[in-house]
Design a protein around this motif. Structure first.
Motif, short mmCIF file in Angstrom:
data_model
loop_
_atom_site.label_atom_id
_atom_site.label_comp_id
_atom_site.label_asym_id
_atom_site.label_seq_id
_atom_site.Cartn_x
_atom_site.Cartn_y
_atom_site.Cartn_z
N ASP A 148 0.84 -1.21 0.00
CA ASP A 148 0.00 0.00 0.00
C ASP A 148 0.87 1.26 0.00
N ARG A 149 1.86 1.30 0.90
CA ARG A 149 2.71 2.49 1.01
C ARG A 149 3.49 2.77 -0.27
N LEU A 150 3.92 1.71 -0.95
CA LEU A 150 4.71 1.88 -2.17
C LEU A 150 3.83 2.06 -3.42
N GLY A 151 2.51 2.02 -3.24
CA GLY A 151 1.61 2.22 -4.38
C GLY A 151 1.64 1.09 -5.38
N ALA A 152 1.89 -0.12 -4.91
CA ALA A 152 1.98 -1.28 -5.79
C ALA A 152 0.60 -1.94 -5.94
N PRO A 153 0.15 -2.14 -7.16
CA PRO A 153 -1.14 -2.81 -7.36
C PRO A 153 -1.03 -4.29 -7.02
N TYR A 154 -1.96 -4.80 -6.19
CA TYR A 154 -1.86 -6.19 -5.78
C TYR A 154 -3.23 -6.83 -5.57
N THR A 155 -3.21 -8.14 -5.59
CA THR A 155 -4.38 -8.95 -5.29
C THR A 155 -3.94 -10.01 -4.30
N ILE A 156 -4.72 -10.19 -3.24
CA ILE A 156 -4.43 -11.25 -2.28
C ILE A 156 -4.95 -12.56 -2.85
N VAL A 157 -4.09 -13.57 -2.87
CA VAL A 157 -4.43 -14.88 -3.43
C VAL A 157 -4.52 -15.87 -2.27
N ARG A 158 -5.71 -16.48 -2.13
CA ARG A 158 -5.98 -17.42 -1.04
C ARG A 158 -6.39 -18.77 -1.60
N GLY A 159 -6.41 -19.74 -0.70
CA GLY A 159 -6.96 -21.05 -1.05
C GLY A 159 -5.90 -22.12 -1.11
N SER A 166 -5.34 -21.29 -10.12
CA SER A 166 -6.47 -20.83 -10.92
C SER A 166 -6.68 -19.32 -10.77
N ILE A 167 -6.64 -18.82 -9.54
CA ILE A 167 -6.81 -17.38 -9.31
C ILE A 167 -5.69 -16.61 -10.01
N ALA A 168 -4.46 -17.08 -9.87
CA ALA A 168 -3.32 -16.39 -10.47
C ALA A 168 -3.41 -16.37 -12.00
N THR A 169 -3.77 -17.51 -12.61
CA THR A 169 -3.85 -17.52 -14.08
C THR A 169 -4.98 -16.62 -14.57
N ASN A 170 -6.10 -16.59 -13.86
CA ASN A 170 -7.19 -15.70 -14.25
C ASN A 170 -6.75 -14.23 -14.17
N LEU A 171 -6.05 -13.88 -13.10
CA LEU A 171 -5.57 -12.49 -12.95
C LEU A 171 -4.55 -12.14 -14.04
N ILE A 172 -3.63 -13.04 -14.31
CA ILE A 172 -2.61 -12.76 -15.33
C ILE A 172 -3.25 -12.69 -16.72
N ASP A 173 -4.19 -13.57 -17.01
CA ASP A 173 -4.88 -13.51 -18.30
C ASP A 173 -5.56 -12.15 -18.48
N THR A 174 -6.19 -11.67 -17.42
CA THR A 174 -6.85 -10.36 -17.47
C THR A 174 -5.82 -9.25 -17.68
N LEU A 175 -4.71 -9.33 -16.94
CA LEU A 175 -3.65 -8.33 -17.08
C LEU A 175 -3.10 -8.30 -18.51
N LEU A 176 -2.86 -9.47 -19.07
CA LEU A 176 -2.28 -9.54 -20.42
C LEU A 176 -3.24 -9.01 -21.49
#
Length: 189
Positions: A148-159, A166-176
């Motif tokens: 947060d302090r460094l202004g870095a965009p992030y998503t918490i990945v759980r499970g 699955s969560i990571a590949t969905n996020l990366i596919d969206t990013l790409l």
């Protein structure tokens, strides 16, 4: 020049960063920048100390630059990182009580397109280097506040492990498939 998106897998000890990074690298057929401090600690034979902070930051940045060049040469559009300088900042605060402003500035300047912050909802496994199994909540909170302090965009990945992949590949596919962010280290060297 091919647009290179950078995604960092980050978080506290024993949350599966290296495992997920290697799985994602295999899935996307791309490179994953290794964690410099792991190799440094292995070669040194002891945990890092205050005097090591600058060398650790330079080593991590050097690894990143090398992998950016290699990814470009391969024509990749994605580069994964098994941590980056944000981890150096977080651990500097944790172990030494502060972080040099120059290191924080460097972490901001080298910020990736997105960070996958792995949650602590998986078992902690001792490996001879990890030493914060009893402080996982504190360490996870430190990573959240640092991102947060460094202004870095992030998503918490759980499970569990398959859910995380699955969560990571969905996020990366969206990013790409989305427009590029206004700044990316790989585009401005």
């Amino acid at each position: 020049m091919t647009r290179l998106r950078r995604v960092v897998i980050t978080g506290s000890e024993s949350v599966g960063k290296t495992t997920l990074g290697l799985q994602l690298a295999a899935h996307y057929h791309v490179l994953c920048v290794p964690e410099y401090v792991r190799e440094f600690t292995r070669l040194k034979g002891t945990p890092p100390v205050l005097a090591d902070r600058e060398g650790l930051a330079r080593g991590q940045a050097s690894y990143e630059d090398e992998y950016i060049d290699r990814s470009r040469a391969l024509g990749n559009t994605l580069l994964l990182h098994d941590t980056d300088l944000v981890s150096n900042v977080a651990y500097s605060h944790h172990y030494f009580g502060d972080c040099p402003p120059a290191l924080e500035a460097l972490a901001i300047a080298r910020r990736a397109d997105h960070y996958l912050l792995l949650d602590i909802d998986v078992p902690w496994i001792a490996d001879g280097v990890r030493d914060r199994g009893d402080r996982r909540e504190e360490m996870h909170t430190l990573f959240v506040t640092t991102l947060d302090r460094l202004g870095a965009p992030y998503t918490i990945v759980r499970g569990d492990w398959p859910e995380r992949l699955s969560i990571a590949t969905n996020l990366i596919d969206t990013l790409l498939s989305s427009p590029p962010s206004p700044f990316n280290l790989a585009d401005h060297e």
